[in-house]
Design a protein around this motif. Structure first.
Motif, PDB file in Angstrom:
ATOM      1  N   HIS A   1       2.146  -5.169  -9.780  1.00 26.19           N
ATOM      2  CA  HIS A   1       1.372  -3.932  -9.755  1.00 26.19           C
ATOM      3  C   HIS A   1       2.173  -2.778 -10.352  1.00 26.19           C
TER       4      HIS A   1
ATOM      5  N   LEU B   1       2.729  -9.433  -5.667  1.00 25.67           N
ATOM      6  CA  LEU B   1       1.864  -8.380  -6.197  1.00 25.67           C
ATOM      7  C   LEU B   1       2.620  -7.061  -6.394  1.00 25.67           C
TER       8      LEU B   1
ATOM      9  N   GLY C   1      -6.322  -6.512   3.056  1.00 26.90           N
ATOM     10  CA  GLY C   1      -5.188  -7.351   3.452  1.00 26.90           C
ATOM     11  C   GLY C   1      -5.070  -7.584   4.941  1.00 26.90           C
TER      12      GLY C   1
ATOM     13  N   VAL D   1      -5.228  -5.640  -1.461  1.00 31.09           N
ATOM     14  CA  VAL D   1      -4.446  -4.887  -0.483  1.00 31.09           C
ATOM     15  C   VAL D   1      -5.367  -4.157   0.492  1.00 31.09           C
TER      16      VAL D   1
ATOM     17  N   PHE E   1       1.377 -11.391  -1.542  1.00 35.53           N
ATOM     18  CA  PHE E   1       1.530  -9.939  -1.442  1.00 35.53           C
ATOM     19  C   PHE E   1       2.916  -9.494  -1.900  1.00 35.53           C
TER      20      PHE E   1
ATOM     21  N   SER F   1       1.321  -3.368   0.097  1.00 41.50           N
ATOM     22  CA  SER F   1       1.456  -4.786  -0.251  1.00 41.50           C
ATOM     23  C   SER F   1       2.772  -5.346   0.266  1.00 41.50           C
TER      24      SER F   1
ATOM     25  N   THR G   1      -5.687  -6.147  -7.556  1.00 43.85           N
ATOM     26  CA  THR G   1      -4.604  -5.942  -6.590  1.00 43.85           C
ATOM     27  C   THR G   1      -4.992  -4.915  -5.532  1.00 43.85           C
TER      28      THR G   1
END
Length: 295
Positions: A110, A106, A55, A52, A103, A237, A48
C-alpha cells in the motif's frame, strides 16, 4: 432453562455468530475484488482500503468460535480444539494466521502504491504549472508587443472610446452591461500596461508568484492526502496483522498442547485398566498347594 442448557445454547449461538461473520467477510472480500484489475495502482489502493475497513469482522468471528469452546467446557462436555482440518475451529485459527500474513504484506504494498499515486499527482501539477506559466508568458508577449506598436495603441484607444460612447448613449442592453464593462476594464488594463513597462513587468512577476503559490499549495495537499492515507490504512493494516498472527499462533499452540495432553491421558488410562495388568510374570510358578487342599 438450567445452566447446562443455557451454556449449550450460548455456545451454539457463538458458533453461528462466528460462522456468519467469517463467511460474510470472505464474501465481501471477494466482491471487493471486482472488477479485477490487479496491475493498476488505483485498484490495489481501493482493494486494500476495503480489506482493512472490514478487517475486524473475521477477527470477531474467530473469537466467537473460540469462546464457544470455553462455554462448552463449562458444561463438562466441551471438546478441545483438534489440530485437524476436520475441526472448523482449528481451521479458523489457520485462517487467522493467513489473514495476519496478508495484512502484513499489504503494508509495504500500500505504501508503494501511494508513492506511485503521489508521484503521478506531483507530475500532473508540474504540467499544469508549466501550462499556466506559458499562458502568462504569452500574455506578457502580447502586451509587450502592444507597448511597442503605436498603431496597436491607437486601435486600443479607439476600442475603449467606442465602448464608452455605447454605454453613454444607452446602446448596450441592460443584461449585457456587466460584460461590456468588464471588457472595458480589461482594455484599460492593457492600455495601462502598454504605456507603463514597469507596471507590465510588475504584473508579470505577480502572475508568476501566483502560479508558483498555487503549485506549492497543490503539492502540499497531495502530500497531506498521501500521508493521511498511509497512516490510516498502513497502521491499521499493521495492527490487524499483529492481532491475527497472535490470535492464530497462540490458538494453534494451545490446540497442539491440548492434543498432546489428551494423548498422554489416554495412554495413562489404558495402563491403569485391569486388562492391561499382567497376571503372572515370566518364569513365575504357581504357589504350592497345602496338604489340606490335597486331601
Amino acid at each position: 432453562m438450567n445452566s447446562t442448557r443455557l451454556a449449550r445454547f450460548t455456545a451454539l449461538s457463538l458458533k453461528i455468530l462466528g460462522g456468519v461473520l467469517i463467511i460474510s467477510a470472505l464474501v465481501d472480500y471477494a466482491l471487493a475484488a471486482f472488477p479485477l484489475m490487479p496491475l493498476e495502482d488505483a485498484w490495489q489502493i481501493s482493494f486494500t482500503s476495503q480489506l482493512v475497513d472490514r478487517g475486524l469482522t473475521p477477527m470477531i468471528g474467530i473469537v466467537a468460535l473460540l469462546l464457544s469452546v470455553w462455554v462448552e467446557s463449562s458444561t463438562g462436555k466441551g471438546k478441545t480444539i483438534k489440530p485437524a482440518f476436520s475441526d472448523i475451529r482449528f481451521l479458523s485459527l489457520i485462517l487467522s494466521l493467513v489473514l495476519g500474513v496478508i495484512f502484513f504484506l499489504l503494508v509495504p504494498l500500500h505504501l508503494d502504491n501511494l508513492q506511485e499515486i503521489r508521484d503521478q499527482a506531483i507530475s500532473q501539477i508540474e504540467e499544469q504549472t508549466q501550462q499556466q506559466e506559458q499562458q502568462v508568458q504569452a500574455q506578457f508577449g502580447q502586451l509587450q508587443a502592444l507597448s511597442q506598436s503605436p498603431e496597436a495603441k491607437q486601435q486600443l484607444d479607439e476600442q475603449i472610446r467606442a465602448i464608452d460612447e455605447a454605454i453613454a448613449s444607452g446602446q448596450v442592453p441592460a443584461d449585457q452591461l456587466g460584460a461590456v464593462e468588464a471588457q472595458r476594464q480589461e482594455l484599460l488594463n492593457y492600455q495601462r500596461f502598454a504605456n507603463d513597462p514597469n507596471a507590465l513587468n510588475a504584473r508579470l512577476e505577480e502572475l508568476r508568484d501566483e502560479v508558483e503559490k498555487r503549485r506549492d499549495e497543490q503539492q502540499q495537499q497531495a502530500e497531506n492526502r498521501v500521508l493521511k492515507e498511509a497512516l490510516q490504512i498502513g497502521l491499521r493494516s499493521l495492527l490487524l496483522g499483529v492481532g491475527y498472527i497472535l490470535l492464530g499462533w497462540v490458538g494453534v499452540q494451545a490446540s497442539l498442547a491440548g492434543s498432546s495432553r489428551n494423548v498422554e491421558r489416554r495412554e495413562l488410562d489404558y495402563d491403569m485398566t485391569p486388562e492391561a495388568q499382567p497376571t503372572h510374570a515370566l518364569g513365575e510358578t504357581e504357589p504350592p498347594t497345602s496338604p489340606d487342599e490335597e486331601g
